[in-house]
Design a protein around this motif. Structure first.
Motif, short mmCIF file in Angstrom:
data_model
loop_
_atom_site.label_atom_id
_atom_site.label_comp_id
_atom_site.label_asym_id
_atom_site.label_seq_id
_atom_site.Cartn_x
_atom_site.Cartn_y
_atom_site.Cartn_z
N ALA A 253 79.84 44.92 57.99
CA ALA A 253 80.90 44.90 56.98
C ALA A 253 80.57 45.84 55.83
O ALA A 253 79.40 45.97 55.42
CB ALA A 253 81.07 43.47 56.45
N LEU B 188 91.36 39.76 59.14
CA LEU B 188 90.93 40.86 58.28
C LEU B 188 91.94 42.01 58.27
O LEU B 188 92.22 42.60 57.23
CB LEU B 188 89.56 41.39 58.73
CG LEU B 188 88.95 42.48 57.85
CD1 LEU B 188 88.51 41.91 56.51
CD2 LEU B 188 87.76 43.14 58.55
N ASP B 189 92.51 42.30 59.44
CA ASP B 189 93.47 43.41 59.53
C ASP B 189 94.89 43.00 59.14
O ASP B 189 95.82 43.81 59.17
CB ASP B 189 93.48 44.00 60.95
CG ASP B 189 93.74 42.93 62.02
OD1 ASP B 189 94.17 41.82 61.66
OD2 ASP B 189 93.47 43.21 63.19
N THR C 54 90.97 40.96 64.31
CA THR C 54 89.75 41.47 63.68
C THR C 54 89.32 40.54 62.57
O THR C 54 90.10 40.22 61.67
CB THR C 54 89.99 42.89 63.11
OG1 THR C 54 90.48 43.73 64.15
CG2 THR C 54 88.69 43.47 62.57
N ILE D 298 81.85 42.95 61.33
CA ILE D 298 83.25 42.95 61.73
C ILE D 298 83.30 42.91 63.26
O ILE D 298 82.66 43.72 63.93
CB ILE D 298 83.98 44.21 61.22
CG1 ILE D 298 83.77 44.37 59.71
CG2 ILE D 298 85.47 44.14 61.56
CD1 ILE D 298 84.25 43.19 58.88
N LYS E 148 84.51 48.04 51.42
CA LYS E 148 85.95 48.02 51.60
C LYS E 148 86.38 46.73 52.29
O LYS E 148 87.40 46.12 51.93
CB LYS E 148 86.38 49.23 52.44
CG LYS E 148 87.89 49.30 52.66
CD LYS E 148 88.26 50.51 53.52
CE LYS E 148 89.77 50.54 53.79
NZ LYS E 148 90.15 51.68 54.66
N ASP E 149 85.61 46.31 53.30
CA ASP E 149 85.93 45.06 54.00
C ASP E 149 85.86 43.87 53.06
O ASP E 149 86.71 42.98 53.10
CB ASP E 149 84.97 44.85 55.17
CG ASP E 149 85.13 45.90 56.26
OD1 ASP E 149 86.27 46.24 56.58
OD2 ASP E 149 84.09 46.37 56.78
N CYS F 111 85.85 38.99 59.99
CA CYS F 111 84.51 39.18 59.42
C CYS F 111 83.72 37.90 59.58
O CYS F 111 84.21 36.81 59.25
CB CYS F 111 84.62 39.55 57.94
SG CYS F 111 83.02 39.83 57.13
#
Length: 287
Positions: free
Chosen positions: A67, A109-110, A39, A32, A70-71, A41
């Motif tokens: 990562a 990602l966020d 953000t 990450i 959860k990611d 991955c």
């Protein structure tokens, strides 16, 4: 010296440098990182290595963490959300009667930003579309216009050779390709034969260009004047790969041409390979 890791965000995307901090990372690790888009991955292409400070063009951003499960769950959820966002955006484009083609949708990602990639023949006023999308998704919206080559790289498919697109499979960056390359490789200048599915010149014209440039330096071109053991003549045909020439001798122009190796002739005056203005005009759209 600086310690870096190489990270990319697509299977055949560009590799970016990041500061691994205290992490020891290996190829294919998922990490990450913070990018200009938010953000994200990415996959490690090469692990920790040293490079000279002068090779860095900008300060390195750090790897936030490897990562986690959860990611990965968030990434899977994002894929589903991207499908829904694609349908919504395509519908809104139709409602606003915009001349643009939606190609792909990406969440960071966020989920602080959604990026919509599209193609269009010219500039598009999508301000009202952005307002609609921002009201629906309640997050930052970015619409990015891309070219047809970028579209092919994002979408993928099969090339005229029957294999998956090179740009989708392994090309990190698009290399400049010109009509002159096709001419120097003695290919037909028919657009249907030298252009890829994207409608632009095939990227693979670049692969052998260096070898052809070397062969062109050591092989008399068509139209060149050469001396042979049987006298002076003009090259009417050449085979760059085999080095075999066909020479029409000055002393017997009506006779069959002399077939001879390039090693057996002496170059007197070479000829230049040029793309005619008419050809250039006809093929400009596929460069």
């Amino acid at each position: 010296m600086a310690i870096i890791v190489g990270v990319r965000f697509k299977s055949a995307g560009k590799t970016y440098y990041f500061d691994p901090k205290s992490y020891t990372l290996n190829p294919r690790d998922q990490v990450i990182v913070e990018t200009a888009r938010g953000t994200e991955c990415g996959e490690v292409v090469f692990g920790n290595r040293e490079i000279a400070d002068e090779e860095l063009t900008s300060p390195l951003k750090p790897v936030l963490r490897p990562a986690s499960e959860k990611d990965f769950r968030i990434l899977e959820e994002n894929k589903e959300k991207e499908k829904a966002a694609f349908e919504i955006c395509a519908k809104k484009i139709k409602e606003h009667k915009l001349k643009m083609k939606l190609v792909d949708v990406e969440y960071t990602l966020d989920r602080n930003k959604i990026m919509f990639y599209f193609t269009a023949d010219g500039r598009v006023d999508f301000r009202e579309l952005v307002k609609d999308l921002a009201g629906i998704f309640r997050t930052r919206i970015e619409l990015r216009q891309i070219g047809v080559r970028d579209e092919a790289k994002l979408v993928g498919g099969l090339g005229v050779c029957g294999r998956p697109f090179c740009c989708k499979g392994f090309l990190g960056d698009f290399q400049p390709v010109s009509v002159k390359m096709a001419k120097e490789q003695n290919l037909s200048l028919s657009p249907t034969k030298i252009s890829g599915t994207c409608g632009r010149l095939m990227c693979c014209l670049k692969y052998e260009q260096e070898a052809y440039e070397h062969l062109l330096r050591v092989t008399p071109k068509q139209g060149a004047i050469v001396d042979t053991p049987e006298g002076r003549g003009v090259v009417i045909e050449n085979n760059l790969l085999t080095g075999i020439l066909k020479v029409r001798l000055d002393k017997r122009p009506e006779a069959a041409p002399l077939v001879i190796s390039r090693k057996e002739v002496k170059l007197i005056k070479d000829h230049q390979i040029r793309v005619e203005a008419k050809e250039m005009k006809e093929l400009k759209s596929i460069e």
